[in-house]
Design a protein around this motif. Structure first.
Motif, PDB file in Angstrom:
ATOM      1  N   VAL A 188      53.897  39.743  28.673  1.00 36.67           N
ATOM      2  CA  VAL A 188      54.541  40.424  29.594  1.00 36.67           C
ATOM      3  C   VAL A 188      54.031  41.730  30.125  1.00 36.67           C
ATOM      4  CG1 VAL A 188      56.784  39.411  28.806  1.00 36.67           C
ATOM      5  CG2 VAL A 188      56.136  41.559  27.787  1.00 36.67           C
ATOM      6  N   GLY A 189      53.061  42.292  29.473  1.00 31.59           N
ATOM      7  CA  GLY A 189      52.270  43.361  30.022  1.00 31.59           C
ATOM      8  C   GLY A 189      52.860  44.644  29.596  1.00 31.59           C
ATOM      9  N   LYS A 190      54.049  44.950  29.713  1.00 31.26           N
ATOM     10  CA  LYS A 190      54.546  46.279  29.435  1.00 31.26           C
ATOM     11  C   LYS A 190      54.804  46.417  27.784  1.00 31.26           C
ATOM     12  CE  LYS A 190      57.606  46.947  33.631  1.00 31.26           C
ATOM     13  NZ  LYS A 190      58.817  47.292  34.239  1.00 31.26           N
TER      14      LYS A 190
ATOM     15  N   HIS B 112      45.635  44.468  31.090  1.00 26.57           N
ATOM     16  CA  HIS B 112      45.326  43.603  31.971  1.00 26.57           C
ATOM     17  C   HIS B 112      46.298  42.764  32.629  1.00 26.57           C
ATOM     18  CE1 HIS B 112      42.264  41.150  34.116  1.00 26.57           C
ATOM     19  NE2 HIS B 112      42.796  39.982  33.526  1.00 26.57           N
ATOM     20  N   ALA B 113      47.043  42.130  31.821  1.00 30.18           N
ATOM     21  CA  ALA B 113      48.316  41.288  32.010  1.00 30.18           C
ATOM     22  C   ALA B 113      49.273  42.181  32.832  1.00 30.18           C
ATOM     23  CB  ALA B 113      49.212  40.775  31.038  1.00 30.18           C
ATOM     24  N   ALA B 114      49.732  43.520  32.607  1.00 29.79           N
ATOM     25  CA  ALA B 114      50.485  44.208  33.449  1.00 29.79           C
ATOM     26  C   ALA B 114      49.861  44.554  34.679  1.00 29.79           C
ATOM     27  CB  ALA B 114      50.838  45.489  32.813  1.00 29.79           C
ATOM     28  N   GLN B 115      48.702  44.833  34.794  1.00 27.22           N
ATOM     29  CA  GLN B 115      47.932  45.100  36.223  1.00 27.22           C
ATOM     30  C   GLN B 115      47.930  43.846  36.930  1.00 27.22           C
ATOM     31  OE1 GLN B 115      43.548  45.694  35.897  1.00 27.22           O
ATOM     32  NE2 GLN B 115      43.518  46.738  37.876  1.00 27.22           N
ATOM     33  N   VAL B 116      47.452  42.650  36.535  1.00 31.88           N
ATOM     34  CA  VAL B 116      47.307  41.430  37.205  1.00 31.88           C
ATOM     35  C   VAL B 116      48.669  40.834  37.611  1.00 31.88           C
ATOM     36  CG1 VAL B 116      46.483  38.906  37.549  1.00 31.88           C
ATOM     37  CG2 VAL B 116      45.160  40.764  36.421  1.00 31.88           C
ATOM     38  N   GLY B 117      49.626  41.201  36.754  1.00 29.83           N
ATOM     39  CA  GLY B 117      51.137  40.462  37.003  1.00 29.83           C
ATOM     40  C   GLY B 117      51.632  41.392  38.253  1.00 29.83           C
TER      41      GLY B 117
ATOM     42  N   LYS C 268      55.843  27.417  37.859  1.00 32.11           N
ATOM     43  CA  LYS C 268      55.702  28.361  36.645  1.00 32.11           C
ATOM     44  C   LYS C 268      54.057  28.374  36.655  1.00 32.11           C
ATOM     45  CE  LYS C 268      56.693  27.590  31.652  1.00 32.11           C
ATOM     46  NZ  LYS C 268      57.282  26.827  30.726  1.00 32.11           N
ATOM     47  N   LEU C 269      53.694  30.067  36.524  1.00 32.32           N
ATOM     48  CA  LEU C 269      52.468  30.406  36.413  1.00 32.32           C
ATOM     49  C   LEU C 269      52.477  31.066  34.763  1.00 32.32           C
ATOM     50  CD1 LEU C 269      52.811  30.762  39.497  1.00 32.32           C
ATOM     51  CD2 LEU C 269      50.732  32.213  39.273  1.00 32.32           C
ATOM     52  N   LYS C 270      51.645  30.269  34.160  1.00 28.97           N
ATOM     53  CA  LYS C 270      51.429  30.898  32.565  1.00 28.97           C
ATOM     54  C   LYS C 270      49.936  30.711  32.164  1.00 28.97           C
ATOM     55  CE  LYS C 270      53.013  26.434  31.190  1.00 28.97           C
ATOM     56  NZ  LYS C 270      53.607  25.461  29.836  1.00 28.97           N
ATOM     57  N   PRO C 271      49.155  31.357  33.114  1.00 28.25           N
ATOM     58  CA  PRO C 271      47.584  31.362  32.771  1.00 28.25           C
ATOM     59  C   PRO C 271      47.053  31.824  31.578  1.00 28.25           C
ATOM     60  CG  PRO C 271      48.028  33.136  34.561  1.00 28.25           C
ATOM     61  CD  PRO C 271      49.294  32.264  33.978  1.00 28.25           C
ATOM     62  N   PRO C 272      45.898  31.706  30.971  1.00 31.20           N
ATOM     63  CA  PRO C 272      45.291  32.424  30.157  1.00 31.20           C
ATOM     64  C   PRO C 272      45.432  33.882  30.349  1.00 31.20           C
ATOM     65  CG  PRO C 272      44.107  30.831  30.286  1.00 31.20           C
ATOM     66  CD  PRO C 272      44.937  30.606  31.565  1.00 31.20           C
ATOM     67  N   MET C 273      45.282  35.077  29.387  1.00 28.29           N
ATOM     68  CA  MET C 273      45.671  36.411  29.738  1.00 28.29           C
ATOM     69  C   MET C 273      44.452  36.800  30.506  1.00 28.29           C
ATOM     70  SD  MET C 273      48.274  37.798  28.460  1.00 28.29           S
ATOM     71  CE  MET C 273      48.098  39.216  27.262  1.00 28.29           C
ATOM     72  N   CYS C 274      43.073  36.171  30.511  1.00 31.87           N
ATOM     73  CA  CYS C 274      41.958  36.695  31.398  1.00 31.87           C
ATOM     74  C   CYS C 274      42.052  36.336  32.822  1.00 31.87           C
ATOM     75  CB  CYS C 274      40.635  36.130  30.565  1.00 31.87           C
ATOM     76  SG  CYS C 274      40.602  34.450  30.231  1.00 31.87           S
TER      77      CYS C 274
END
Length: 432
Positions: free
Chosen positions: A255-257, A335-340, A380-386
């Motif tokens: 979830v990034g945060k 990275h997840a927070a930024q890309v998300g 539903k988008l649930k890709p790898p964290m990279c």
């Protein structure tokens, strides 16, 4: 290429002959034969590259070299069960404890998210002395019989709702009864749970637990309003039950945060039990249940040993430790927070641009996506964290092209009628 096609056809024929038809494939009308994965990409037998937007199990990326190396090195030394004293299980439990609220300090290791939720159910019933469970509508918690019974997504197509299962409305502020313009949707949805509890108690039922995915998944990628879980926990605990947070799909920084999705509900909210799976092992079969000392002691008081043949093995714990190392070293939560955030902004632009968003398939564009929600109309988008900024831009650009083409075809048939009813990650046309 012809040989590859023959090989794919033979594999499909063998699968159809040897496996049950209930074991389904993605894209069954023209299945993809995947032979290799790396990072956020998967490759078919012809070498074609697909962006993987489906696989949240390969959490830090397919075949991450550090995770593969950790499994290989430990496999060369020792792989046995957790009845022997070993550093890995202790080290891993300690590392997990550092990511969680202090109260969640006892760990059980298992093989799958389904096993984790089944154990959580046993823990809750032993601790409370009660049997009944409250769940959210459209929820899915696993494929074991015990979990099908508490998964409306499944039981409505099978034996129906058991008398000890009580279903509360999904806290959906887009389609539900209390929406974003409500003065306090968290309180309103929590009051619905309180009403469910009251009706159950009037029938003489006693509540063991409230189960909820921290971000309901098959319900349509729903983000519960902040403050909902704390209020529900208050009602559940008052009724004698415990709060179980199912983090199997959404934990470990996705979830990034926060590291855990339940933390979106406020810094003071602490579930009584947290279940983990899927991303915890990056594809290796690892799962975990974290709980409090009080719950664990009640379970221990039965005198019955808890043992899992493969759960907590040195190899599984080595893999789990490696996943945590990669998350930290590669700063994948940030990275997840930024890309998300970037992806959501691109999708908001699409929402403003397109008067219709419907069932979109991107496989032909080498993008793997799935649909979800009660109407199967949420991408539903649930890709790898990279998954990268460039990947996000590429996916949305392809989506834009497809939607534009769809709209042109609809207009040419003069079938477009407002208001269009559609969904895309809950970024949808105003249809409230």
């Amino acid at each position: 290429m012809a040989a590859d096609q023959r090989g794919k056809t033979a594999t499909l024929a063998g699968r159809q002959r040897l496996l049950s038809s209930s074991c389904r494939l993605f894209f069954p009308e023209d299945p993809i034969k995947i032979v290799r994965g790396r990072g956020q990409y998967m490759y078919d037998e012809q070498g074609a590259e697909y962006i993987d937007c489906i696989n949240n199990v390969a959490h830090v990326g397919h075949c991450h070299p550090l995770v593969v190396q950790a499994a290989h090195e430990q496999n060369q030394v020792l792989n046995t069960n957790s009845r022997y004293l070993h550093d890995n299980i202790v080290d891993y439990a300690q590392r997990l404890s550092e990511t969680l609220p202090e109260k969640l300090c006892v760990f059980y290791f298992l093989n799958s998210g389904s096993e984790a939720n089944d154990l959580a159910l046993r823990l809750a019933r032993q601790y409370t002395g009660h049997w009944d469970v409250v769940v959210l509508d459209h929820a899915y918690h696993g494929h074991l019989s015990s979990l099908i019974d508490i998964s409306p997504y499944k039981f409505r197509d099978l034996d129906g709702q058991k008398e000890w299962v009580h279903v509360a409305p999904l806290p959906d502020t887009y389609r539900g009864p209390y929406r974003e313009d409500h003065p306090n949707p968290a309180e309103a949805y929590a009051s619905e749970v309180k009403s469910v509890l009251s009706r159950a108690q009037e029938q003489g039922r006693k509540i063991a637990a409230f189960f909820a995915e921290s971000l309901p998944s098959v319900g349509g990628q729903v983000i519960p309003p902040a403050g909902y879980f704390p209020k529900v926990a208050e009602h559940i605990r008052k009724a004698g039950g415990v709060f179980v947070a199912d983090e199997i799909q959404v934990g470990f920084g996705r979830v990034g945060k926060h590291f855990w999705a339940f933390q979106l509900q406020g810094k003071d909210f602490v579930p009584d039990i947290v279940t983990m799976g899927k991303s915890i092992g990056n594809g290796h079969p690892v799962a975990c249940v974290a709980t409090t000392q009080a719950v664990a002691r009640a379970f221990e008081a039965t005198g019955v040993e808890y043992f899992n043949t493969f759960g907590g093995s040195p190899v599984s714990c080595a893999v789990g430790l490696a996943v945590l190392d990669v998350l930290e070293k590669e700063q994948l939560q940030a990275h997840a927070a930024q890309v998300g955030s970037f992806l959501m902004e691109l999708l908001r632009q699409q929402k403003a641009k397109h008067p219709i968003i419907g069932d979109v398939r991107l496989k032909e564009n080498y993008i793997l996506l799935s649909t979800d929600g009660p109407g199967r109309n949420v991408l539903k988008l649930k890709p790898p964290m990279c998954f990268s900024l460039d990947n996000a831009q590429h996916v949305v650009a392809k989506l834009d092209t497809i939607l534009t083409d769809m709209e042109e075809k609809v207009r040419s048939c003069e079938t477009l009628r407002p208001p269009a009813v559609a969904a895309l990650l809950n970024l949808v046309l105003p249809q409230k």
